[in-house]
Each structure stands twice: as structure tokens, then as C-alpha cells.
Design an enzyme around this catalytic site. Structure first.
Site, short mmCIF file in Angstrom:
data_model
loop_
_atom_site.label_atom_id
_atom_site.label_comp_id
_atom_site.label_asym_id
_atom_site.label_seq_id
_atom_site.Cartn_x
_atom_site.Cartn_y
_atom_site.Cartn_z
CD GLU A 181 -1.60 -2.43 1.49
OE1 GLU A 181 -0.47 -2.59 2.02
OE2 GLU A 181 -2.36 -3.38 1.21
CG ASN B 16 0.85 -4.67 -7.66
OD1 ASN B 16 0.31 -4.90 -8.74
ND2 ASN B 16 1.24 -3.45 -7.31
N PRO B 17 1.03 -7.85 -9.55
CG PRO B 17 -0.48 -8.55 -11.22
CD PRO B 17 -0.42 -8.10 -9.78
#
Length: 431
Positions: free
Chosen positions: A61, A335-336
């Protein structure tokens, strides 16, 4: 209000257990027993009041918020910005990224006296939460104090809907305390409406996680990491691994090495407390490894264990192919978009529920390979080895896959500017 009173009572009763859980976690990560006073609302260091608080739970985040926070600092240098996290790794990321440019603290437990102390100390004009971070007590207190509330990059998966629907008497009034809810996508927008959010509050602004960019710090780190890696070997990076992921990756690695014996595996465990355990696992499987923390070049070793913090992003730039951990069980993947920024071919497991909308966009543009469901770990490792080997042996296919992923990132940027515009609107209302 009755649901909130029940929530507060339950949280109060559970407080000893929550503190005990933090202390138990500190047995493997000592940082969880540091700054415990902040967990109950005490901020001992001097702080400036009357600014904006932005909550980013952990590392991912913080990274996603970085472009937005950077723009906010540039637009309003006079406003104190406080970034809160809940995990020590998130705290470290804040300090590495922003240093003294922002104030930083842990967000206190969502218990009335703790949150009251915290808000009294900072007296913010605006408080910003992210994604699915809904803290009913803190949010209600902000509303009572007429502190503007913004939920950004708001996301609700289908699984979240099922859970939150059971808590609707608590969740619906919490959602309607927000002045604005900026949703990642049309799907999340509809789900927030379904849970009781109003059209006047909710809108689609896009996903902040697309607003990735490199900077001087990342580029410098890429150069320093590159010096430690061999130039004549392909590199398979398996990122943000959880328990069970390493066994699958190591089994796949053994199979791939039969065809590509020079392949270097870079393993990056998600949680620092598992670094040593993963190192022991690799050695028990018969692999030679070198740790990043040893700060020595990789020569003939099989595995490079990235056992440091804040270096995953630059490490993506050096990989030949990337696999996201957390996608082989019920974690929901990671997260890609970060490896996509570096035009890397990406392979993931069957569970990417945390990034289902991003996954769909990548799949539509043929920018990712997702493995189908498997009945056991052995089957998963075989499918993984087949997919990775195919891309390593077909450079043209790998390049196209990476370029397609990069294009998805570029085409979906802009959420940071739209989020900043929403903040400007709320600031104008407070002036």
C-alpha cells in the site's frame, strides 16, 4: 449505532488478546514489540497538527500510494502529512521512501480510548483510508469531529462482499461516514453500492497501483544489485512467497534445471521472519545459495535469497521472468503490476483473487500467464515448470508478454491525479 456499540465492546474485550498476538508475533519479528505505545494511541515524538492522515497498512500500500503522496507534498508543502501503517515492514518502507518529508506512526488499534488519543494528538483536517481498510470506530469518531473522510483505491472482492454482508448493520453506516469513496473499478463501485454506499459518495477513479514509476533511488539500487548478479545466466524471480510457495517453486526449479542448468532462482519471502527458514529449506533440498544480506556476488550458486527489505522493486528489473507468490493457495496473490512496469513476462498461480480486476486486464491484453487449478502441490510445480521453461526457451514470446503487460500499466495510469483532485475538493470545504 447499536452495531457500533457492540463492535466497541467486543474490541475492548479482545484488547488483551490483540496485545498478546502482537507480542507473540514479536517472537519471530522483534519489531512487533517496539513502539507498542503507538498501538494504543500514544505518539511520543513531536508532531504538527491540522494536516492530512493517510493510512497504508503495509509495504504494498505504501508503494502504491507513493506517486499520490509525492504529488500531495508538492501541491501542499504547508500541510503536515502523516502516513500511518500497521506493519513494521510498512513502517520501514515509509521511512525509506519519504524520510522526514512526512510524519509517521502506527495506526492505533480500533478501540475508543486509543483512537481518541490519536486523533486528539494530530487533529487532522482529512483522514484517508485505502482499499478495504475500514476501521468503524476510528471512522465514526472522525465523522463526529467533522474530520473529512476519504476512502481511496477502494476495492471489494466477491469474497469481501460475502463477509461484509454479514456485518451490514456495521458496514453500511461506516461507508456512509465517508465524504467520498473512490473506487478502483466499475465492479468495486457496484459492490460498494450493494453494501449500502450511495451514488453521491461513490465514484470510479481508477487503480493507484497502476501509477508506478521508477526514480533515482530505484535506479541506483538496480545498479548496485546488478553488480552482485552474473551476466551470463537467466534469472527466475519468485516474489513475495508464503509458506508452501517455496516448496512448489523449488520442485519446479529442479525440473527446469534439467534443461537449463545455469538458471538462477531468486527467492523473495514476503515476511522477514521467514528469511532464515526459507534459507534452511533451500539447503535441505540440496541447493547452494547466497543471501543478499551477505553482500557478495553470486557465482555458481543455484539460489539468491533476497533477505532484505525495499529491494524487490529494483530486483524485478534484473529478472528474466517473474512469478508472484501467494497465488498458489488461498492468499490471493500479490501485485503483478510492479514487474509489468519493467516489461517482464509474468507467471502466476490459480488464485489471484486480491488482484482479480488487474488480472483480467492483463489477461485481456495477453500480458500474463495464469496456471489452472491443481489438485496438489506436485501438479502445481509441474505446471509451473512447464510455463516458466517455455518462456525461458522462447525469448520472443517472453518479450511480447512483457510488453503487453507494460502497455496495460501505461494505459491505466492517472488515478493519483484524480485522487489528488478529490483531496483538493475536501480541503476547499474545510477552508
Amino acid at each position: 449505532m447499536f452495531a457500533l456499540l457492540i463492535y466497541r465492546l467486543l474490541f475492548l474485550l479482545l484488547l488483551p488478546l490483540l496485545i498478546a498476538a502482537l507480542l507473540l508475533r514479536s517472537r519471530t519479528n522483534y519489531q512487533y514489540r517496539q513502539r507498542l505505545a503507538e498501538r494504543i494511541g500514544f505518539i511520543s515524538k513531536p508532531v504538527k497538527k491540522g494536516g492530512i492522515i493517510i493510512h497504508a497498512a503495509s509495504v504494498g500500500e505504501v508503494i502504491a500510494l507513493t506517486p499520490f503522496v509525492t504529488q500531495l507534498l508538492q501541491s501542499h508543502p504547508e500541510l503536515p502529512i502523516t502516513l500511518t501503517t500497521f506493519t513494521p515492514t510498512g513502517s520501514i518502507q515509509v521511512q525509506k521512501t519519504f524520510g522526514v518529508k512526512v510524519q509517521h506512526s502506527y495506526l492505533p488499534l480500533d478501540l475508543f480510548p486509543c483512537t481518541q488519543l490519536f486523533l486528539s494528538r494530530l487533529q487532522p483536517k482529512i483522514m484517508i483510508f485505502m482499499e478495504t481498510e475500514l476501521w468503524p470506530n476510528m471512522i465514526q469518531q472522525c465523522a463526529n469531529k467533522r474530520i473529512k473522510l476519504l476512502l481511496i483505491n477502494a476495492r471489494l472482492s466477491q469474497n469481501s462482499i460475502t463477509r461484509y454482508q454479514k456485518l451490514r448493520p456495521l458496514i453500511e453506516p461506516t461507508l456512509n461516514c465517508f465524504n467520498k469513496i473512490l473506487c478502483q473499478s466499475e465492479e468495486s463501485f457496484q459492490r460498494f453500492l450493494f453494501l449500502g454506499g450511495t451514488r453521491a459518495r461513490c465514484e470510479v477513479s481508477g487503480n493507484l497501483k497502476f501509477d508506478l514509476c521508477t526514480n533515482t533511488s530505484i535506479n541506483t539500487k538496480i545498479v548496485s544489485l546488478k553488480k552482485l548478479l552474473p551476466e551470463n545466466r537467466q534469472i527466475w524471480l519468485v516474489a513475495s512467497t508464503h509458506d508452501g510457495d517455496e516448496n512448489i517453486a523449488l520442485a519446479a526449479f529442479s525440473q527446469i534445471k534439467q534443461k537449463l542448468p545455469k538458471l538462477l532462482l531468486v527467492l523473495v519471502p514476503r515476511h522477514p521472519e521467514r528469511f532464515q527458514l526459507v534459507a534452511q529449506l533451500c539447503q535441505a533440498k540440496g541447493f547452494n545459495l547466497v543471501k543478499r544480506s551477505d553482500n557478495i556476488p553470486v557465482i555458481n550458486q543455484d539460489i539468491w535469497l533476497l533477505d532484505t527489505l525495499g529491494e524487490l522493486m529494483p530486483a524485478y528489473a534484473l529478472a528474466s521472468i517473474v512469478t508472484m507468490g501467494g497465488s498458489f493457495s488461498d492468499i490471493g496473490g500479490h501485485n503483478p503490476l510492479e514487474p509489468a512496469l519493467f516489461k517482464k513476462p509474468i507467471v502466476v498461480g490459480n488464485d489471484m483473487s486480491n488482484f482479480s480486476e488487474v488480472l483480467t486486464q492483463l489477461q485481456q491484453q495477453k500480458g500474463i500467464v495464469q496456471l489452472p487449478s491443481a489438485s496438489n502441490a506436485e501438479e502445481q510445480s509441474k505446471m509451473l515448470s512447464t510455463a516458466v521453461l517455455s518462456l525461458l526457451q522462447n525469448s520472443e514470446q517472453a518479450i511480447v508478454l512483457g510488453l503487453n503487460a507494460y502497455q496495460v500499466v501505461i494505459e491505466n495510469q492517472g488515478a493519483s491525479k484524480r485522487t489528488l483532485a478529490a483531496v483538493e475538493g475536501l480541503l476547499n470545504e474545510t477552508s
